[in-house]
Motif scaffolding. Structure first.
Motif, short mmCIF file in Angstrom:
data_model
loop_
_atom_site.label_atom_id
_atom_site.label_comp_id
_atom_site.label_asym_id
_atom_site.label_seq_id
_atom_site.Cartn_x
_atom_site.Cartn_y
_atom_site.Cartn_z
N UNK A 72 1.00 -1.22 -0.11
CA UNK A 72 0.02 0.06 0.02
C UNK A 72 1.08 1.57 0.07
N UNK A 73 2.05 1.13 0.93
CA UNK A 73 2.91 2.39 0.63
C UNK A 73 3.56 2.63 -0.52
N UNK A 74 3.94 1.37 -1.01
CA UNK A 74 4.94 1.40 -2.35
C UNK A 74 3.75 2.15 -3.58
N UNK A 75 2.52 1.56 -3.54
CA UNK A 75 1.55 2.19 -4.52
C UNK A 75 1.53 3.52 -4.34
N UNK A 272 6.59 -0.70 10.98
CA UNK A 272 5.27 -0.92 10.43
C UNK A 272 4.28 0.09 10.60
N UNK A 273 4.18 0.91 11.88
CA UNK A 273 3.42 1.90 11.97
C UNK A 273 3.87 2.80 11.36
N UNK A 274 5.29 3.31 11.39
CA UNK A 274 5.62 4.43 10.56
C UNK A 274 5.30 4.63 8.81
N UNK A 275 5.30 3.11 8.56
CA UNK A 275 5.11 2.82 7.30
C UNK A 275 3.38 3.24 6.82
#
Length: 397
Positions: A72-75, A272-275
């Motif tokens: 999701x972050x990379x998208x 994980x939370x930072x992402x």
């Protein structure tokens, strides 16, 4: 006799962190120090991003994350690159790391072999040459200087290239100078890069959104350059998220896969939370980015005006980031109270101890004639810091 590795002995400590530590120690002693040494926004992380982070905790994003980052972050990063930069990347061409600093180091370690040369325009961010040394490479420093607004020309790049050259590291907007390469300047550099086989560019664009020119330009935009460029960026500066430690690289898939292999062995995936917070940063309203940019531009105008009025300092007008890099060599050889200034590092220590203002000498950035001040602080702090600096410099005779 036991000793540290030669690899470690090749490295110098970070001058910016050293000055920040000295500043903190003086503050702990009750001394009123204004810290202009650290490249960190003084704003708080926007509330919408914090809400998303809290939600991620409640949703139990508390386990190991995928090494390259959550899809999701990379998208979200790919969408940002498409929308804002006109560059098309798949998520397999993006790797999320523990800050943009790791993204740069990953790329250097993945591409540079012993004896490879890496061209670095000076002034440079303090860690670039150290990372190259860590990889066994040879930093090739190309001085630019005050007179050319701290930007390397295409002819300088061509002259620095040898059969051993593997990479150019380019930072725009620049730390420590605030200089910004325009489209024509980048096109000229790209033409040189493309005329040499197997020459790559690390484009450090972490200050992309702190830009006063109206529009950010990436060297990856030119035909043939996307295959040669590794874009480095992250959320630290634009979204006031330095402590969240999320950066990324976007580049050719074979390089990204190599960096994924490397990162998998020495840090694994980022927090994980930072992402999830970073994903929110890229997908929520961008109004906060513009608000902070406008504040930095106002502060830029203020510090340029005040510093330009100090006799003996030469000041350019930064077009991005939140640093001023005045030329201070006029004061070399001058003294006060038995103390003589022989370098920009001497000057920075003098300003810390005499004026109680923390700055960083330009020696650490590859330009011994200048020193760096960060204006990522309040207007009042800027006014008081420059008042103190002016008074201290006037004492030097």
């Amino acid at each position: 006799m036991a000793k540290l590795s030669e690899r470690l002995n090749r490295l110098a400590p970070s001058a910016t962190l050293v000055m920040s530590q000295k500043s903190s120690e003086m503050k702990a002693q009750g001394i009123d120090v204004i810290n202009l040494s650290v490249g960190e926004p003084d704003f708080n992380t926007p509330d919408g991003i914090k809400v998303s982070a809290k939600q991620a905790i409640d949703e139990n994003y508390s386990r190991y994350s995928p090494v390259p980052g959550y899809p999701g972050l990379r998208r979200a990063i790919a969408d940002k690159l498409s929308k804002e930069n006109g560059l098309s990347y798949s998520i397999s061409e993006i790797l999320v790391s523990n800050g943009a600093k790791q993204s740069v180091c990953n790329t250097v370690l993945a591409l540079v072999d012993d004896g490879d040369e890496v061209i670095i325009p000076a002034p440079y961010w303090v860690s670039y040459p150290q990372m190259v040394k860590l990889a066994g490479g040879i930093p090739v420093i190309v001085p630019t200087g005050f007179g050319q607004n701290f930007k390397m020309t295409a002819s300088q790049l061509e002259a620095a290239i040898t059969p051993k050259t593997k990479m150019l590291i380019l930072c725009s907007p620049s730390n420590p100078t605030g200089s910004v390469y325009n489209k024509e300047e980048l096109r000229a550099l790209a033409d040189v890069v493309l005329s040499h086989d197997d020459l790559f560019v690390i484009a450090d664009e972490i200050y992309e959104h702190i830009n006063y020119t109206g529009h950010h330009e990436s060297i990856a935009q030119f035909e043939g350059m996307k295959e040669r460029t590794i874009i480095i960026n992250g959320v630290s500066k634009a979204y006031a998220m330095t402590g969240w430690r999320i950066g990324y690289m976007a580049g050719p898939e074979w390089i990204v896969k190599g960096c994924n292999k490397l990162q998998g062995q020495y840090t694994s995936g980022a927090c994980s939370v930072s992402q999830k917070a970073a994903e929110a940063a890229y997908t929520q309203s961008q109004a906060c980015v513009e608000e902070m940019r406008q504040a930095f531009e106002r502060r830029r105008d203020l510090i340029v005006e005040l510093t330009s009025a100090i006799p003996g300092l030469e000041v350019n007008r930064p077009e991005g980031a939140f640093y001023l890099f005045p030329k201070c060599s006029h004061f070399y050889g001058k003294s006060y109270n038995g103390r003589t200034i022989n370098s920009s590092t001497d000057l920075a220590l003098y300003l810390l101890e005499e004026a109680h203002v923390a700055t960083v000498g330009g020696d650490a950035f590859g330009d011994p004639e200048c020193f760096r001040m960060s204006y990522a602080t309040s207007d009042d702090n800027i006014r008081e810091a420059i008042r103190r600096i002016s008074k201290a410099l006037q004492q030097l005779q």
